[in-house]
Design a protein around this motif. Structure first.
Motif, PDB file in Angstrom:
ATOM      1  N   ALA A 101       0.771  -1.089   0.204  1.00 55.96           N
ATOM      2  CA  ALA A 101      -0.094  -0.038   0.052  1.00 55.96           C
ATOM      3  C   ALA A 101       0.884   1.179  -0.021  1.00 55.96           C
ATOM      4  N   LEU A 102       1.915   1.226   0.751  1.00 56.03           N
ATOM      5  CA  LEU A 102       3.096   2.184   0.663  1.00 56.03           C
ATOM      6  C   LEU A 102       3.435   2.674  -0.694  1.00 56.03           C
ATOM      7  N   ILE A 103       4.038   1.362  -1.398  1.00 55.74           N
ATOM      8  CA  ILE A 103       4.311   1.688  -2.755  1.00 55.74           C
ATOM      9  C   ILE A 103       3.185   2.214  -3.580  1.00 55.74           C
ATOM     10  N   LEU A 104       1.872   1.717  -3.466  1.00 58.89           N
ATOM     11  CA  LEU A 104       0.837   2.189  -4.234  1.00 58.89           C
ATOM     12  C   LEU A 104       0.476   3.582  -4.129  1.00 58.89           C
ATOM     13  N   HIS A 105       0.396   4.112  -2.788  1.00 58.23           N
ATOM     14  CA  HIS A 105       0.220   5.403  -2.687  1.00 58.23           C
ATOM     15  C   HIS A 105       1.079   6.462  -2.676  1.00 58.23           C
ATOM     16  N   LEU A 106       2.538   5.816  -2.419  1.00 60.07           N
ATOM     17  CA  LEU A 106       3.481   6.728  -2.349  1.00 60.07           C
ATOM     18  C   LEU A 106       3.431   7.524  -1.159  1.00 60.07           C
ATOM     19  N   ASP A 107       2.991   7.113  -0.103  1.00 57.97           N
ATOM     20  CA  ASP A 107       2.551   7.774   1.122  1.00 57.97           C
ATOM     21  C   ASP A 107       2.759   6.561   2.598  1.00 57.97           C
ATOM     22  N   ASP A 108       2.998   7.060   3.590  1.00 59.94           N
ATOM     23  CA  ASP A 108       3.106   5.942   4.540  1.00 59.94           C
ATOM     24  C   ASP A 108       1.803   5.758   5.231  1.00 59.94           C
ATOM     25  N   VAL A 109       1.095   4.566   4.632  1.00 61.03           N
ATOM     26  CA  VAL A 109      -0.299   4.354   4.863  1.00 61.03           C
ATOM     27  C   VAL A 109      -0.460   3.211   5.701  1.00 61.03           C
ATOM     28  N   TYR A 110       0.618   2.493   6.241  1.00 59.24           N
ATOM     29  CA  TYR A 110       0.695   1.269   6.830  1.00 59.24           C
ATOM     30  C   TYR A 110      -0.529   0.851   7.847  1.00 59.24           C
ATOM     31  N   TRP A 111      -0.822   2.017   8.657  1.00 61.66           N
ATOM     32  CA  TRP A 111      -1.863   1.923  10.006  1.00 61.66           C
ATOM     33  C   TRP A 111      -3.034   2.436   9.549  1.00 61.66           C
ATOM     34  N   THR A 112      -3.304   2.876   8.193  1.00 63.95           N
ATOM     35  CA  THR A 112      -4.520   3.444   7.749  1.00 63.95           C
ATOM     36  C   THR A 112      -5.443   2.425   7.028  1.00 63.95           C
TER      37      THR A 112
END
Length: 254
Positions: A101-112
């Motif tokens: 998900a981090l790669i897909l969104h290019l954002d730290d969304v690990y715990w979202t």
């Protein structure tokens, strides 16, 4: 048991694949355990932040995947080297897909909420590899008889028909069924026959002037989401951890 192992795993050269799958699942499980402990502030584990920069575990995962992948290609399907590189690749793939998900969104969304996509991809990947280990071949070519394998036309026809079912699933917005359908043609056939998801390209293109079909598609999608959203979220939370709750905005003051 020995004969089964030799005939189904060792002789066909599936041992590296089995080792890679075991390393992949074990790495994901250990990584999620460690990250959940870091999140809770328990244990000796901490984020790696040399120079104040947070190094995500996708970084070593990419390195290990590259090393293991090229090594596996060079070493073939038999021998000690093939098994070692398979394990290296499985560990790397587990680290990479844990942060998909981090790669897909290019954002730290690990715990979202978006971070749930990593869990879905890991589960789907493990399922596909298990199907391959069980003897399923891409697009159902394993269903071709010996007589059909003799003729190139029969093999090509099987590929084309099953590939069409997979494409229809994709256009109907059924990504999971399309991916599984590459190995189990019946899944792709069911997805191709059933109504499309309301927001899919198929629905926008073909249901625009078919109000009844559009209404049925929306109703079926609603019932499907209501039925499976809860169990799916609980399963994802069980193996991946629940995402952070977004705080509600403050209400109006009088």
């Amino acid at each position: 048991m020995g004969h089964w192992w030799h005939d189904n795993i060792a002789e066909p050269g599936k041992l590296p694949l089995l080792l890679a799958l075991a390393a992949f699942v074990l790495t994901f499980a250990i990584t999620r355990t460690v990250t959940r402990m870091i999140r809770a502030g328990k244990g000796p584990f901490r984020n790696v932040t040399p120079g104040g920069m947070h190094i995500h575990h996708v970084v070593p995962g990419v390195v290990l995947s590259v090393v293991g992948g090229f090594g596996a290609v060079a070493s073939g399907r038999h021998g000690v080297a093939a098994g070692i590189f398979a394990v290296i690749f499985g560990v790397g793939a587990g680290l990479v897909l844990d942060e998909f998900a981090l790669i897909l969104h290019l954002d730290d969304v690990y715990w979202t909420e978006e971070g749930r996509q990593s869990v879905e991809v890991v589960v789907l990947t493990a399922s596909l590899v298990l199907l391959v280990l069980a003897g399923f071949s891409p697009l159902g070519v394993d269903d071709v008889t010996d007589e059909e394998q003799q003729g190139r036309l029969g093999v090509i026809t099987t590929y084309v028909i099953n590939f069409c079912f997979v494409l229809i699933c994709l256009f109907k917005g059924k990504l999971r069924m399309a991916v599984l359908g590459t190995l189990v043609p019946f899944v792709a056939l069911v997805g191709a026959i059933r109504l499309a998801r309301p927001a899919s390209p198929w629905a926008r293109r073909l249901y625009g002037h078919r109000h009844r079909a559009r209404s049925r598609a929306m109703l079926r999608a609603y019932h499907h989401d209501v039925r499976w959203a809860g169990p799916r979220r609980k399963f994802q939370d069980l193996i991946g951890g629940a995402p952070d709750r977004v705080p509600l905005p403050p209400g109006p003051t009088s």
